[in-house]
Design a protein around this motif. Structure first.
Motif, PDB file in Angstrom:
ATOM      1  N   ARG A  51      34.022  34.566  49.587  1.00 27.63           N
ATOM      2  CA  ARG A  51      32.811  35.329  49.897  1.00 27.63           C
ATOM      3  C   ARG A  51      33.166  36.573  50.710  1.00 27.63           C
ATOM      4  N   GLY A  52      34.060  36.428  51.664  1.00 32.31           N
ATOM      5  CA  GLY A  52      34.495  37.585  52.454  1.00 32.31           C
ATOM      6  C   GLY A  52      35.179  38.630  51.596  1.00 32.31           C
ATOM      7  N   LEU A  53      35.926  38.171  50.590  1.00 30.16           N
ATOM      8  CA  LEU A  53      36.580  39.109  49.675  1.00 30.16           C
ATOM      9  C   LEU A  53      35.536  39.896  48.889  1.00 30.16           C
ATOM     10  N   GLY A  54      34.483  39.226  48.458  1.00 28.61           N
ATOM     11  CA  GLY A  54      33.403  39.914  47.755  1.00 28.61           C
ATOM     12  C   GLY A  54      32.750  40.972  48.628  1.00 28.61           C
ATOM     13  N   GLU A  55      32.556  40.652  49.896  1.00 26.86           N
ATOM     14  CA  GLU A  55      31.972  41.618  50.831  1.00 26.86           C
ATOM     15  C   GLU A  55      32.912  42.806  51.053  1.00 26.86           C
ATOM     16  N   GLU A  56      34.208  42.517  51.099  1.00 37.43           N
ATOM     17  CA  GLU A  56      35.202  43.588  51.258  1.00 37.43           C
ATOM     18  C   GLU A  56      35.174  44.537  50.063  1.00 37.43           C
ATOM     19  N   ILE A  57      35.064  43.970  48.870  1.00 35.25           N
ATOM     20  CA  ILE A  57      35.005  44.789  47.652  1.00 35.25           C
ATOM     21  C   ILE A  57      33.801  45.716  47.721  1.00 35.25           C
ATOM     22  N   GLN A  58      32.655  45.177  48.108  1.00 40.99           N
ATOM     23  CA  GLN A  58      31.449  45.981  48.190  1.00 40.99           C
ATOM     24  C   GLN A  58      31.577  47.057  49.270  1.00 40.99           C
ATOM     25  N   GLY A  59      32.223  46.724  50.367  1.00 41.52           N
ATOM     26  CA  GLY A  59      32.381  47.672  51.458  1.00 41.52           C
ATOM     27  C   GLY A  59      33.289  48.840  51.123  1.00 41.52           C
ATOM     28  N   LEU A  60      34.171  48.668  50.165  1.00 50.29           N
ATOM     29  CA  LEU A  60      35.109  49.732  49.781  1.00 50.29           C
ATOM     30  C   LEU A  60      34.628  50.540  48.587  1.00 50.29           C
ATOM     31  N   ASP A  61      33.456  50.243  48.097  1.00 57.31           N
ATOM     32  CA  ASP A  61      32.938  50.897  46.903  1.00 57.31           C
ATOM     33  C   ASP A  61      32.556  52.348  47.208  1.00 57.31           C
ATOM     34  N   PRO A  62      32.930  53.324  46.432  1.00 59.70           N
ATOM     35  CA  PRO A  62      33.814  53.252  45.265  1.00 59.70           C
ATOM     36  C   PRO A  62      35.290  53.377  45.652  1.00 59.70           C
ATOM     37  N   TRP A  63      36.114  52.687  44.939  1.00 59.57           N
ATOM     38  CA  TRP A  63      37.550  52.753  45.192  1.00 59.57           C
ATOM     39  C   TRP A  63      38.118  53.966  44.461  1.00 59.57           C
ATOM     40  N   PRO A  64      38.874  54.803  45.151  1.00 52.49           N
ATOM     41  CA  PRO A  64      39.451  55.971  44.478  1.00 52.49           C
ATOM     42  C   PRO A  64      40.478  55.553  43.421  1.00 52.49           C
ATOM     43  N   GLY A  65      40.433  56.211  42.295  1.00 47.70           N
ATOM     44  CA  GLY A  65      41.408  55.942  41.245  1.00 47.70           C
ATOM     45  C   GLY A  65      41.159  54.665  40.466  1.00 47.70           C
ATOM     46  N   ASN A  69      37.133  49.951  33.676  1.00 51.21           N
ATOM     47  CA  ASN A  69      37.522  48.546  33.534  1.00 51.21           C
ATOM     48  C   ASN A  69      37.867  47.914  34.881  1.00 51.21           C
ATOM     49  N   GLY A  70      38.546  48.668  35.721  1.00 46.54           N
ATOM     50  CA  GLY A  70      38.872  48.159  37.054  1.00 46.54           C
ATOM     51  C   GLY A  70      37.624  47.907  37.871  1.00 46.54           C
ATOM     52  N   ARG A  71      36.690  48.864  37.808  1.00 42.28           N
ATOM     53  CA  ARG A  71      35.422  48.730  38.534  1.00 42.28           C
ATOM     54  C   ARG A  71      34.640  47.523  38.031  1.00 42.28           C
ATOM     55  N   ALA A  72      34.607  47.359  36.701  1.00 43.41           N
ATOM     56  CA  ALA A  72      33.875  46.231  36.114  1.00 43.41           C
ATOM     57  C   ALA A  72      34.499  44.899  36.546  1.00 43.41           C
ATOM     58  N   SER A  73      35.814  44.832  36.568  1.00 44.50           N
ATOM     59  CA  SER A  73      36.489  43.603  36.988  1.00 44.50           C
ATOM     60  C   SER A  73      36.143  43.260  38.435  1.00 44.50           C
ATOM     61  N   LEU A  74      36.152  44.269  39.295  1.00 42.44           N
ATOM     62  CA  LEU A  74      35.802  44.041  40.697  1.00 42.44           C
ATOM     63  C   LEU A  74      34.336  43.662  40.849  1.00 42.44           C
ATOM     64  N   ASP A  75      33.459  44.287  40.063  1.00 37.34           N
ATOM     65  CA  ASP A  75      32.039  43.955  40.139  1.00 37.34           C
ATOM     66  C   ASP A  75      31.776  42.512  39.719  1.00 37.34           C
ATOM     67  N   VAL A  76      32.438  42.077  38.654  1.00 37.26           N
ATOM     68  CA  VAL A  76      32.269  40.685  38.213  1.00 37.26           C
ATOM     69  C   VAL A  76      32.805  39.732  39.274  1.00 37.26           C
ATOM     70  N   LEU A  77      33.950  40.040  39.853  1.00 36.28           N
ATOM     71  CA  LEU A  77      34.496  39.189  40.908  1.00 36.28           C
ATOM     72  C   LEU A  77      33.542  39.150  42.105  1.00 36.28           C
ATOM     73  N   ARG A  78      33.027  40.302  42.486  1.00 32.59           N
ATOM     74  CA  ARG A  78      32.081  40.343  43.612  1.00 32.59           C
ATOM     75  C   ARG A  78      30.845  39.515  43.306  1.00 32.59           C
ATOM     76  N   TRP A  79      30.298  39.674  42.104  1.00 33.91           N
ATOM     77  CA  TRP A  79      29.131  38.900  41.702  1.00 33.91           C
ATOM     78  C   TRP A  79      29.442  37.407  41.772  1.00 33.91           C
ATOM     79  N   ALA A  80      30.596  37.032  41.265  1.00 33.73           N
ATOM     80  CA  ALA A  80      30.956  35.607  41.237  1.00 33.73           C
ATOM     81  C   ALA A  80      31.078  35.035  42.647  1.00 33.73           C
ATOM     82  N   THR A  81      31.532  35.841  43.593  1.00 33.68           N
ATOM     83  CA  THR A  81      31.657  35.329  44.963  1.00 33.68           C
ATOM     84  C   THR A  81      30.290  35.209  45.635  1.00 33.68           C
ATOM     85  N   GLU A  82      29.315  35.975  45.169  1.00 34.64           N
ATOM     86  CA  GLU A  82      27.982  35.935  45.763  1.00 34.64           C
ATOM     87  C   GLU A  82      27.061  34.930  45.093  1.00 34.64           C
TER      88      GLU A  82
END
Length: 106
Positions: A51-65, A69-82
């Protein structure tokens, strides 16, 4: 190697260090792959940390570079943790998807 030696804390520390390094270089997709490795580690060793990892992903949005596909992968992971309980198969799928897209397979 740290994980193979049973040094879970050290493995987590190293993965986070590499993740920050990729982010500082503007290599968001590489940071995303490391984040998925970190998710695997947490899933195996301490699922409560996901869950903390999901929050970290959201806090760093948007990630440079980060590619679409990378953004979608992170979004799905974030969703799954929430919303759900991520499974190893989902994390493996996201990692494979991101790697194939990097090589131009998508």
């Amino acid at each position: 190697m740290a994980l193979a030696r049973g040094q879970t804390g050290r493995a987590e520390e190293l993965l986070k260090k590499v993740q920050r390094a990729w982010l500082s270089l503007g290599a968001g997709d590489d940071a995303a792959r490391v984040t998925l490795d970190l998710a695997r580690l947490y899933l195996r060793e301490d699922p409560a940390k996901l869950r903390g990892l999901g929050e970290e992903i959201q806090g760093l949005d948007p990630w440079p570079g980060t590619s679409l596909n990378g953004r979608a992968s992170l979004d799905v992971l974030r969703w799954a943790t929430e919303e759900a309980e991520p499974r190893a198969s989902l994390i493996a799928y996201l990692s494979d998807h991101l790697e194939r897209s990097r090589r131009g397979g998508w």
